[in-house]
Design a protein around this motif. Sequence first.
Motif, PDB file in Angstrom:
ATOM      1  N   ALA A  10      34.553-156.849  22.565  1.00  0.00           N
ATOM      2  CA  ALA A  10      35.609-157.578  23.998  1.00  0.00           C
ATOM      3  C   ALA A  10      35.551-159.142  23.390  1.00  0.00           C
ATOM      4  CB  ALA A  10      34.696-157.747  25.476  1.00  0.00           C
ATOM      5  N   THR A  11      36.538-159.609  23.292  1.00  0.00           N
ATOM      6  CA  THR A  11      36.785-161.196  22.805  1.00  0.00           C
ATOM      7  C   THR A  11      36.162-162.291  23.644  1.00  0.00           C
ATOM      8  OG1 THR A  11      39.378-161.375  23.205  1.00  0.00           O
ATOM      9  CG2 THR A  11      38.545-160.163  21.194  1.00  0.00           C
ATOM     10  N   ASP A  12      36.335-163.643  23.107  1.00  0.00           N
ATOM     11  CA  ASP A  12      35.961-164.391  24.014  1.00  0.00           C
ATOM     12  C   ASP A  12      37.670-165.844  24.843  1.00  0.00           C
ATOM     13  OD1 ASP A  12      37.398-166.036  21.887  1.00  0.00           O
ATOM     14  OD2 ASP A  12      35.314-167.106  21.281  1.00  0.00           O
ATOM     15  N   ASP A  13      38.253-164.789  24.784  1.00  0.00           N
ATOM     16  CA  ASP A  13      39.912-164.896  25.182  1.00  0.00           C
ATOM     17  C   ASP A  13      39.827-163.865  26.214  1.00  0.00           C
ATOM     18  OD1 ASP A  13      40.284-163.723  22.945  1.00  0.00           O
ATOM     19  OD2 ASP A  13      42.607-164.954  22.580  1.00  0.00           O
ATOM     20  N   GLY A  14      39.332-162.553  26.301  1.00  0.00           N
ATOM     21  CA  GLY A  14      39.551-162.055  27.072  1.00  0.00           C
ATOM     22  C   GLY A  14      40.545-160.239  26.889  1.00  0.00           C
ATOM     23  N   GLY A  70      47.671-150.415  19.365  1.00  0.00           N
ATOM     24  CA  GLY A  70      47.367-150.333  20.516  1.00  0.00           C
ATOM     25  C   GLY A  70      46.867-151.506  21.251  1.00  0.00           C
ATOM     26  N   ASN A  71      46.466-151.991  20.515  1.00  0.00           N
ATOM     27  CA  ASN A  71      45.666-153.409  20.877  1.00  0.00           C
ATOM     28  C   ASN A  71      47.227-154.078  21.844  1.00  0.00           C
ATOM     29  OD1 ASN A  71      42.720-152.643  20.477  1.00  0.00           O
ATOM     30  ND2 ASN A  71      42.788-153.315  18.644  1.00  0.00           N
ATOM     31  N   ASP A  72      46.233-154.621  23.016  1.00  0.00           N
ATOM     32  CA  ASP A  72      47.026-155.746  23.216  1.00  0.00           C
ATOM     33  C   ASP A  72      47.116-157.320  22.205  1.00  0.00           C
ATOM     34  OD1 ASP A  72      47.732-154.231  26.177  1.00  0.00           O
ATOM     35  OD2 ASP A  72      46.091-155.076  26.658  1.00  0.00           O
ATOM     36  N   GLY A  73      47.794-158.278  22.616  1.00  0.00           N
ATOM     37  CA  GLY A  73      47.849-159.476  22.026  1.00  0.00           C
ATOM     38  C   GLY A  73      48.198-159.459  20.718  1.00  0.00           C
ATOM     39  N   SER A  74      48.775-160.839  20.132  1.00  0.00           N
ATOM     40  CA  SER A  74      48.963-161.005  18.804  1.00  0.00           C
ATOM     41  C   SER A  74      48.774-161.483  17.977  1.00  0.00           C
ATOM     42  CB  SER A  74      51.177-161.711  19.301  1.00  0.00           C
ATOM     43  OG  SER A  74      51.663-161.343  19.929  1.00  0.00           O
ATOM     44  N   PRO A  75      48.472-161.268  16.719  1.00  0.00           N
ATOM     45  CA  PRO A  75      47.952-161.466  15.777  1.00  0.00           C
ATOM     46  C   PRO A  75      48.468-162.895  15.418  1.00  0.00           C
ATOM     47  CG  PRO A  75      49.522-160.264  14.982  1.00  0.00           C
ATOM     48  CD  PRO A  75      49.471-159.937  15.934  1.00  0.00           C
ATOM     49  N   THR A  76      46.896-163.953  14.866  1.00  0.00           N
ATOM     50  CA  THR A  76      47.314-165.272  14.483  1.00  0.00           C
ATOM     51  C   THR A  76      46.108-165.139  14.071  1.00  0.00           C
ATOM     52  OG1 THR A  76      46.599-166.695  16.396  1.00  0.00           O
ATOM     53  CG2 THR A  76      48.498-165.861  16.279  1.00  0.00           C
ATOM     54  N   GLU A  77      45.777-166.668  12.818  1.00  0.00           N
ATOM     55  CA  GLU A  77      44.230-166.705  12.333  1.00  0.00           C
ATOM     56  C   GLU A  77      43.676-167.022  13.560  1.00  0.00           C
ATOM     57  OE1 GLU A  77      42.338-170.505   9.342  1.00  0.00           O
ATOM     58  OE2 GLU A  77      44.608-169.899   9.844  1.00  0.00           O
ATOM     59  N   ASP A  78      43.933-167.726  14.382  1.00  0.00           N
ATOM     60  CA  ASP A  78      42.665-167.939  15.360  1.00  0.00           C
ATOM     61  C   ASP A  78      42.327-166.428  16.342  1.00  0.00           C
ATOM     62  OD1 ASP A  78      40.431-169.899  17.541  1.00  0.00           O
ATOM     63  OD2 ASP A  78      42.405-169.099  18.486  1.00  0.00           O
ATOM     64  N   GLY A  79      43.110-166.422  16.697  1.00  0.00           N
ATOM     65  CA  GLY A  79      43.055-164.776  17.317  1.00  0.00           C
ATOM     66  C   GLY A  79      42.554-163.851  15.931  1.00  0.00           C
ATOM     67  N   LEU A  80      42.254-164.254  14.420  1.00  0.00           N
ATOM     68  CA  LEU A  80      41.716-162.680  14.229  1.00  0.00           C
ATOM     69  C   LEU A  80      39.890-163.292  13.655  1.00  0.00           C
ATOM     70  CD1 LEU A  80      44.693-161.629  13.847  1.00  0.00           C
ATOM     71  CD2 LEU A  80      43.881-160.863  11.471  1.00  0.00           C
ATOM     72  N   TYR A  81      40.042-164.484  13.764  1.00  0.00           N
ATOM     73  CA  TYR A  81      38.456-165.093  13.854  1.00  0.00           C
ATOM     74  C   TYR A  81      38.094-164.294  15.332  1.00  0.00           C
ATOM     75  CZ  TYR A  81      39.904-167.844   9.774  1.00  0.00           C
ATOM     76  OH  TYR A  81      40.825-168.257   8.887  1.00  0.00           O
ATOM     77  N   ARG A  82      38.389-164.506  16.221  1.00  0.00           N
ATOM     78  CA  ARG A  82      38.018-163.957  17.614  1.00  0.00           C
ATOM     79  C   ARG A  82      37.719-162.980  17.341  1.00  0.00           C
ATOM     80  NH1 ARG A  82      38.934-167.812  21.937  1.00  0.00           N
ATOM     81  NH2 ARG A  82      40.152-169.771  21.579  1.00  0.00           N
ATOM     82  N   ASP A  83      38.399-161.854  17.175  1.00  0.00           N
ATOM     83  CA  ASP A  83      37.919-160.562  16.931  1.00  0.00           C
ATOM     84  C   ASP A  83      37.176-159.988  15.695  1.00  0.00           C
ATOM     85  OD1 ASP A  83      41.089-160.406  18.248  1.00  0.00           O
ATOM     86  OD2 ASP A  83      42.196-159.981  16.796  1.00  0.00           O
ATOM     87  N   GLY A  84      37.030-161.221  14.894  1.00  0.00           N
ATOM     88  CA  GLY A  84      35.492-160.503  14.024  1.00  0.00           C
ATOM     89  C   GLY A  84      34.361-161.474  14.773  1.00  0.00           C
ATOM     90  N   ARG A  85      34.369-162.504  15.146  1.00  0.00           N
ATOM     91  CA  ARG A  85      33.009-162.791  16.360  1.00  0.00           C
ATOM     92  C   ARG A  85      32.778-161.216  17.681  1.00  0.00           C
ATOM     93  NH1 ARG A  85      36.627-167.832  16.594  1.00  0.00           N
ATOM     94  NH2 ARG A  85      35.651-169.182  14.289  1.00  0.00           N
TER      95      ARG A  85
END
Length: 296
Positions: A61-65, A120-135
């Motif tokens: 679960a990422t912090d942006d939903g 199959g994951n929702d969303g689009s990859p970006t630098e900030d997004g991948l950091y959120r995924d890592g957290r």
Amino acid sequence: MTRRYTMAIRVLRYLTAAVVGYALLTGGLFLGQRRLLYLPDRTPPDLALAGLDDMEPAGLATDDGLSLLAWYAPARDTNKATLVYFHGNAGHIGHRAGKVRPYLDAGHGVLLVSWRGYGGNDGSPTEDGLYRDGRAAFAFLDRLGVAPATTIVYGESLGSGVAVQMARERRVAGVVLESPYTSIPSVAAHHYWYIPAAWLVRDKFDSLSRIGEIDAPLLVIHGELDRVVPVEFGRELFAAAREPKTWRGFAQAGHDLYEFGAADAVLAFLSGVTGRPGEPDNAPDIAPEPDPAALP
């Protein structure tokens, strides 16, 4: 005079066409840069087809939903490491089965993380997004009570930038970087030398400015014949890192190292850094939060 004038007009037209063409090329690369950087296979991966029946699907679960797919297998005992595996820019986690198999067979735990927009994951990859995924991956391990003294962050190629950032933010037992870069602008400038690529890159993943903040043991593995991320980028990043650190270059390897003994190098590293004396399991799981202004 007329002949000179005609020639000047022709030259001006050629120059104008060249400038317009260059501008269109540069603009196209700028607008399409994330399609060049991120090459996801959006098909949901299958554990059975990947031959990873000893792993289980898990939700991050990422912090942006977002809810991201991950595959997880716990370590067999407390003396074994748990690898948080951040994969590269292409494909999905199912394509990393052969890479994580040696660690599973050795009894280590693996959390194989799938990025947003991949598999199959929702969303689009970006630098900030991948950091959120890592957290989100580390938050998952926190909930399971996996000790920082046995947690290894592993970054493959593009994922090395995420691994560096996570190790900067958190306490880990060690860091493994496979085919890493100094920053995406630097690699872009190498490949697209004919445009001001370094100035146009949005997702910078500036590992060079961050690697010196990591005090965990480091292993860097890199192919000497790598044409995707040339080995000089890995060497420069390694030189900027703190001790203890280990470099393993593979003379015959390109960007894919696992046909040349990379797993053996990583397994040797794991045996030396997990469960080190003086590393209490009850230490705080999360390092003090960095200054938000310093984060990307």
